[in-house]
Design a protein around this motif. Structure first.
Motif: not given
Length: 545
Positions: A332-335, A337-342, A349-356, A451-456
């Motif tokens: 959830g955090k990596a999606l 960008n709160l932590i870096e993906s590998s 919405d159809g657009k590549d946002v990897t590493g935006s 919204i990423v809901c982490d144990e809300p």
């Protein structure tokens, strides 16, 4: 059972100073806890449950005051003991599992050091004996790789792992009475079952009494001998567990029962029409390097998220479930960008946002928000609630005036079941459940699409949980919101989710419609999760294997 109580609380009154006013938090409650007994105190968030426990050990926060009453441990009034004598009781004769593990653990000490502090102080253990006992305690509470985690810090743990560390610290003193304030809130069902079994076994072996504070009636039914229901600082009903669960007498107790989420709620539910994917993830990875030696060379990687793929349609909810530490929160955090993906790709919405980055990343922040698992540590303690909610609006919607920001904050507070007057108070002035509601309001402030809901709802009592789930459903319907819903509570998942993805060891092992996954699981690990839910085992369809 011994007729002399281990702990006797009589006519306890507690109040807090708010400006020139004194607000009552506990209003004359009385109860006894006997050796070897499990006493459960249940009720809504803010009803005074935790304040009652903190009062007994004189650990009230600033502004709190015990006005009258007594708390006697085997006849010794804890309110009359000098502080140095009470220090010998805290942690040794009376252990505490606090509600909020992140704010209760010392961030600059390793978990091993914090367990060792108890073992050194009360038992005089040192060196290899201390480490051996600490590792044994971590193993007892279900900590994976306990020897490795002995030398790690709280921030390196998931929420559930921090909770297990807190339990290990509380058990290190081998207490006569264990006060457990929401001890399994952040734990998945399998570890929850393991912890409850551990506590029951320790009771049988040592005669330890357990004072359980919880909003989870399922836990209460499986472990408690006696139950007291608290509301607005008063105990409105007290009974043995059997009669209470068979037929609760007080209308408020009946209200709590009616508010419980149920696994069966997903059966026969009309499916949300399938739409184009809002979020699509392909072969997504998050690896952490393992470094060793003087030069700290990378020798391996921890594969926290290991090649995850899924799609989340607009207006739907995908639930991520699995054991604590399986990678749910990391994903959830990596999606966001709160932590870096590998590695891997992410489409929004159809657009590549990897590493935006730059303006694209700023726009993504407005469209994707998160509700964190730990409400207290995710808010600035020096900011009032109104400023916390308005902070995102100020950064991402600068065109809004100060008046508009204030009105939006007040509107959101009322939407999550709080008063607009809460806007001028600080996070420490609220209960755990109230702080979680503030975090939900903050996430909604910039009108996100996902919204990423982490144990809300993990910190919420059942009545407020029902309200929050209804709010999330309404927002999804009215605004077309999508949710990536991370939870260990399968009944809550059944209430809200359209699809369920089961994670284990950084991978998704099963994914599908909620009804199919919860009632006809295809993977053995999914069955294990479901069988850990009390009363659930006999309802499962046999595995095709």
């Amino acid at each position: 059972m011994n007729t002399t109580p281990l702990l006797s609380v009589e006519n306890l009154h507690v109040a807090f100073r708010q400006g020139a006013e004194r607000v009552s938090a506990v209003c004359g409650i009385s109860f006894n806890i006997h050796q070897g007994e499990t006493f459960a105190l249940v009720g809504e968030s803010g009803s005074g449950k935790s304040v009652s426990a903190l009062s007994v050990l004189r650990l009230l926060p600033l502004g709190g005051k015990i006005l009258q009453g007594s708390a006697k441990l085997e006849g010794v009034d804890l309110f009359r003991l000098p502080e140095n004598e009470l220090c010998k009781i805290r942690g040794r004769r009376v252990g505490v599992i606090f509600q909020d593990p992140m704010s209760s653990l010392n961030p600059v000490m390793t978990i091993g050091q914090q367990i060792g502090e108890v073992l050194r102080l009360h038992f005089g253990l040192k060196g290899a004996d201390l480490k051996s006992r600490a590792v044994e305690l971590l193993h007892q509470v279900g900590m994976p790789r306990p020897t490795q985690h002995f030398d790690e810090y709280p921030h390196q743990f998931s929420g559930g792992m921090r909770q297990r560390a807190m339990i290990a610290i509380a058990l290190a003193g081998e207490p006569d009475l264990l006060i457990a304030d929401e001890p399994t809130t952040a734990l998945d069902v399998t570890i929850q079952a393991q912890i409850l079994a551990l506590l029951k076994r320790l009771q049988q072996e040592t005669g330890m009494a357990l004072w359980l504070i919880t909003h989870d009636l399922g836990i209460v039914s499986s472990i408690a001998d006696r139950v007291a229901v608290m509301r607005k600082g008063e105990i409105v009903e007290a009974a043995d567990s059997g009669p209470f669960f068979k037929q609760p007498q007080h209308p408020y107790s009946q209200q709590l029962f009616d508010a419980r989420p149920r696994l069966e709620s997903c059966l026969g539910r009309q499916q949300t029409p399938t739409s184009l994917p809002l979020l699509e993830v392909r072969d997504f990875k998050v690896y952490y390097p393992i470094k060793k030696g003087l030069l700290q060379r990378v020798v391996d990687h921890v594969r926290a998220v290991d090649g995850v793929s899924f799609s989340l349609p607009q207006g739907q909810t995908l639930a991520l479930v699995g054991e604590s530490g399986c990678g749910k929160t990391t994903l959830g955090k990596a999606l966001l960008n709160l932590i870096e993906s590998s590695g891997g790709q992410m489409f929004f919405d159809g657009k590549d946002v990897t590493g935006s980055s730059g303006e694209a990343r700023r726009k993504r922040c407005a469209e994707m928000q998160i509700i964190f698992q730990d409400p207290f540590s995710s808010m600035n303690p020096r900011m009032v609630v109104g400023d916390i909610i308005e902070e995102g609006i100020r950064a991402l919607q600068p065109e809004r005036s100060e008046q508009q920001r204030r009105e939006r904050a007040e509107e959101l507070l009322e939407a999550v079941g709080m008063t607009k007057e809460a806007r001028m108070r600080y996070p420490h002035e609220f209960s755990g459940g109230q702080r979680q509601r503030i975090c939900i309001a903050r996430a909604l402030a910039v009108n996100p699409r996902l919204i990423v809901c982490d144990e809300p709802t993990s910190a919420l009592d059942v009545s407020v949980q029902k309200q929050i789930l209804a709010l999330l459903k309404d927002l999804r319907k009215q605004q077309g919101l999508s949710y990536l819903f991370i939870s260990h509570d399968l009944a809550v998942v059944a209430e809200l989710a359209d699809q369920v993805a089961v994670m284990r060891g950084g991978k998704i092992v099963e994914i599908g419609p909620v009804e199919r996954v919860l009632f006809k699981p295809a993977h053995d690990y999914t069955r294990k999760l479901l069988e850990s839910v009390p009363g659930r085992m006999n309802q499962l369809t046999p595995s095709p294997n």
